[in-house]
Design a protein around this motif. Structure first.
Motif, PDB file in Angstrom:
ATOM      1  N   VAL A 167       0.837  -1.292   0.047  1.00 53.97           N
ATOM      2  CA  VAL A 167      -0.093   0.090   0.106  1.00 53.97           C
ATOM      3  C   VAL A 167       0.711   1.270   0.094  1.00 53.97           C
ATOM      4  N   SER A 168       1.791   1.404   1.093  1.00 52.03           N
ATOM      5  CA  SER A 168       2.708   2.529   0.912  1.00 52.03           C
ATOM      6  C   SER A 168       4.027   2.048   1.845  1.00 52.03           C
ATOM      7  N   CYS A 169       5.044   2.634   1.330  1.00 52.19           N
ATOM      8  CA  CYS A 169       6.381   2.205   2.014  1.00 52.19           C
ATOM      9  C   CYS A 169       7.227   3.593   2.154  1.00 52.19           C
ATOM     10  N   ILE A 170       8.098   3.533   3.412  1.00 54.85           N
ATOM     11  CA  ILE A 170       8.764   4.589   3.308  1.00 54.85           C
ATOM     12  C   ILE A 170      10.454   4.388   3.629  1.00 54.85           C
ATOM     13  N   SER A 171      11.299   5.073   3.324  1.00 55.11           N
ATOM     14  CA  SER A 171      12.510   4.812   3.510  1.00 55.11           C
ATOM     15  C   SER A 171      12.954   4.979   4.879  1.00 55.11           C
ATOM     16  N   SER A 172      14.319   4.401   5.199  1.00 53.13           N
ATOM     17  CA  SER A 172      14.757   4.488   6.609  1.00 53.13           C
ATOM     18  C   SER A 172      14.843   5.767   6.975  1.00 53.13           C
ATOM     19  N   SER A 173      15.215   6.879   6.139  1.00 49.07           N
ATOM     20  CA  SER A 173      15.452   8.352   6.489  1.00 49.07           C
ATOM     21  C   SER A 173      14.150   9.055   6.637  1.00 49.07           C
ATOM     22  N   ALA A 174      13.113   8.470   6.085  1.00 45.26           N
ATOM     23  CA  ALA A 174      11.746   9.116   5.955  1.00 45.26           C
ATOM     24  C   ALA A 174      12.030  10.095   4.519  1.00 45.26           C
ATOM     25  N   GLY A 175      12.788  10.153   3.928  1.00 45.52           N
ATOM     26  CA  GLY A 175      12.896  11.031   2.794  1.00 45.52           C
ATOM     27  C   GLY A 175      12.420  10.496   1.766  1.00 45.52           C
ATOM     28  N   LYS A 176      12.052   9.308   1.543  1.00 48.64           N
ATOM     29  CA  LYS A 176      11.309   8.881   0.203  1.00 48.64           C
ATOM     30  C   LYS A 176      10.088   7.985   0.665  1.00 48.64           C
ATOM     31  N   THR A 177       8.970   8.212   0.006  1.00 49.88           N
ATOM     32  CA  THR A 177       7.737   7.409   0.114  1.00 49.88           C
ATOM     33  C   THR A 177       7.413   6.922  -1.215  1.00 49.88           C
ATOM     34  N   TYR A 178       6.480   5.835  -1.212  1.00 52.94           N
ATOM     35  CA  TYR A 178       5.695   5.178  -2.376  1.00 52.94           C
ATOM     36  C   TYR A 178       4.211   4.994  -1.835  1.00 52.94           C
ATOM     37  N   TYR A 179       3.390   5.183  -2.809  1.00 52.14           N
ATOM     38  CA  TYR A 179       2.103   4.776  -2.711  1.00 52.14           C
ATOM     39  C   TYR A 179       1.523   4.063  -3.822  1.00 52.14           C
ATOM     40  N   ALA A 180       0.845   3.295  -3.570  1.00 48.18           N
ATOM     41  CA  ALA A 180      -0.167   2.253  -4.678  1.00 48.18           C
ATOM     42  C   ALA A 180      -0.865   3.352  -5.244  1.00 48.18           C
TER      43      ALA A 180
END
Length: 126
Positions: free
Chosen positions: A48-61
């Motif tokens: 559904v949604s993912c976030i990088s370790s630093s919170a700098g990158k996100t992804y959404y379906a």
């Protein structure tokens, strides 16, 4: 012991909102990308949604873009999924998962994150 614990699921009416939380313990949280996945009855699990370790990158379906927001607080070892404008088709068990092997853009399509939570049920119904 590596552990993820989800909370915040429940019953909500269409158009309503929920915020899911995923709390981590037992591992060095900062090096892991975190994702929210869901599985509806009779369907395959999907990212559904993912976030990088630093919170700098996100992804959404595509199905949740503009409605869901992922964030993480590395001081609290917690990731959140704010879900707005919920639809009946959002009904599913929601899981969080963690991986050191993947970045945000690829975690959501990865079937084998190293750590999984137990899931929390979200039901959207009038």
């Amino acid at each position: 012991q590596l552990q993820l614990v989800e909370s915040g699921g429940g019953l909500v009416k269409p158009g309503g909102s929920l915020r899911l939380s995923c709390a981590a313990s037992g591992f060095t949280w900062d090096y892991y990308a975190i994702g929210w996945f869901r599985q509806a009855p009779g369907k395959e699990r999907e990212g559904v949604s993912c976030i990088s370790s630093s919170a700098g990158k996100t992804y959404y379906a595509d199905s949740v873009k503009g409605r869901f927001t992922i964030s993480r607080d590395n001081t609290e070892n917690t990731v959140y999924l704010q879900m707005n404008s919920l639809k009946p088709e959002d009904t599913a068990v929601y899981y969080c998962a963690a991986s050191r092997r993947k970045i945000a853009a690829t975690l959501c399509s990865y079937r084998y994150p190293e750590v999984w939570g137990q899931g929390t049920l979200v039901t959207v119904s009038s």
